[in-house]
Scaffold this motif. Structure first.
Motif, PDB file in Angstrom:
ATOM      1  N   LEU A  57       0.802  -1.222   0.000  1.00  9.79           N
ATOM      2  CA  LEU A  57       0.000   0.000   0.000  1.00  9.79           C
ATOM      3  C   LEU A  57       0.837   1.276   0.000  1.00  9.79           C
ATOM      4  CD1 LEU A  57      -2.780  -1.079   2.521  1.00  9.79           C
ATOM      5  CD2 LEU A  57      -2.881  -1.089   0.029  1.00  9.79           C
ATOM      6  N   THR A  58       2.115   1.174  -0.299  1.00 15.38           N
ATOM      7  CA  THR A  58       2.934   2.388  -0.357  1.00 15.38           C
ATOM      8  C   THR A  58       2.617   3.148  -1.640  1.00 15.38           C
ATOM      9  OG1 THR A  58       4.758   1.199  -1.408  1.00 15.38           O
ATOM     10  CG2 THR A  58       4.807   1.374   0.990  1.00 15.38           C
ATOM     11  N   PRO A  59       2.712   4.485  -1.627  1.00 12.69           N
ATOM     12  CA  PRO A  59       2.404   5.272  -2.831  1.00 12.69           C
ATOM     13  C   PRO A  59       3.313   4.897  -3.997  1.00 12.69           C
ATOM     14  CG  PRO A  59       2.632   6.679  -0.905  1.00 12.69           C
ATOM     15  CD  PRO A  59       3.086   5.315  -0.498  1.00 12.69           C
ATOM     16  N   LYS A  60       2.754   4.850  -5.172  1.00 11.55           N
ATOM     17  CA  LYS A  60       3.492   4.517  -6.387  1.00 11.55           C
ATOM     18  C   LYS A  60       3.230   5.601  -7.435  1.00 11.55           C
ATOM     19  CE  LYS A  60       4.521   0.335  -4.920  1.00 11.55           C
ATOM     20  NZ  LYS A  60       5.646   0.177  -4.104  1.00 11.55           N
ATOM     21  N   PHE A  61       4.247   5.932  -8.222  1.00 15.07           N
ATOM     22  CA  PHE A  61       4.075   6.886  -9.305  1.00 15.07           C
ATOM     23  C   PHE A  61       3.430   6.204 -10.499  1.00 15.07           C
ATOM     24  CE2 PHE A  61       7.607   8.861  -6.978  1.00 15.07           C
ATOM     25  CZ  PHE A  61       7.117  10.144  -6.866  1.00 15.07           C
ATOM     26  N   ALA A  62       2.633   6.962 -11.247  1.00  9.72           N
ATOM     27  CA  ALA A  62       2.056   6.438 -12.482  1.00  9.72           C
ATOM     28  C   ALA A  62       3.217   6.130 -13.420  1.00  9.72           C
ATOM     29  CB  ALA A  62       1.109   7.458 -13.091  1.00  9.72           C
ATOM     30  N   ASN A  63       3.252   4.920 -13.975  1.00 11.76           N
ATOM     31  CA  ASN A  63       4.423   4.480 -14.713  1.00 11.76           C
ATOM     32  C   ASN A  63       4.302   4.580 -16.231  1.00 11.76           C
ATOM     33  OD1 ASN A  63       2.501   2.452 -14.784  1.00 11.76           O
ATOM     34  ND2 ASN A  63       3.991   0.819 -14.803  1.00 11.76           N
ATOM     35  N   SER A  93      -0.870   6.983 -16.525  1.00  9.13           N
ATOM     36  CA  SER A  93      -1.704   5.918 -15.960  1.00  9.13           C
ATOM     37  C   SER A  93      -0.849   4.899 -15.235  1.00  9.13           C
ATOM     38  CB  SER A  93      -2.522   5.234 -17.056  1.00  9.13           C
ATOM     39  OG  SER A  93      -1.696   4.431 -17.864  1.00  9.13           O
ATOM     40  N   TRP A  94      -1.497   4.163 -14.351  1.00 10.52           N
ATOM     41  CA  TRP A  94      -0.876   3.046 -13.661  1.00 10.52           C
ATOM     42  C   TRP A  94      -1.198   1.800 -14.470  1.00 10.52           C
ATOM     43  CZ3 TRP A  94      -2.564   7.283 -11.032  1.00 10.52           C
ATOM     44  CH2 TRP A  94      -1.721   7.797 -10.059  1.00 10.52           C
TER      45      TRP A  94
END
Length: 85
Positions: A15-21, A34-35
């Protein structure tokens, strides 16, 4: 379980924040990212998508049709105008 998602008791979710890749579009007025469901399989499992629209000052997002429900919110900004149909 509601929504058709089965979760095992031993399954842990990251659940850690992730950047849209994935950058879909970038122009003078801003960009859309978008993810990817391939990198974030829980999106595919939940049958949802996720994206972020970044508007630069004076940027404008054209209205468009989508055959799905959407949720939007503003993270920061001032003196802007927003509308939904």
């Amino acid at each position: 379980m509601p929504g058709g998602i089965e979760m095992k008791e031993s399954m842990e979710m990251e659940l850690t924040p992730k950047f849209a890749n994935k950058k879909i579009f970038e122009g003078e007025g801003g960009s859309y990212h978008s993810w990817s469901a391939t990198e974030f399989p829980f999106l595919a499992q939940a049958k949802v998508g996720a994206g972020i629209l970044v508007l630069k000052p004076g940027g404008f997002a054209l209205p468009h049709y989508a055959d799905s429900s959407k949720v939007g919110y503003v993270l920061q900004g001032e003196n802007g105008v927003t509308g939904m149909v």
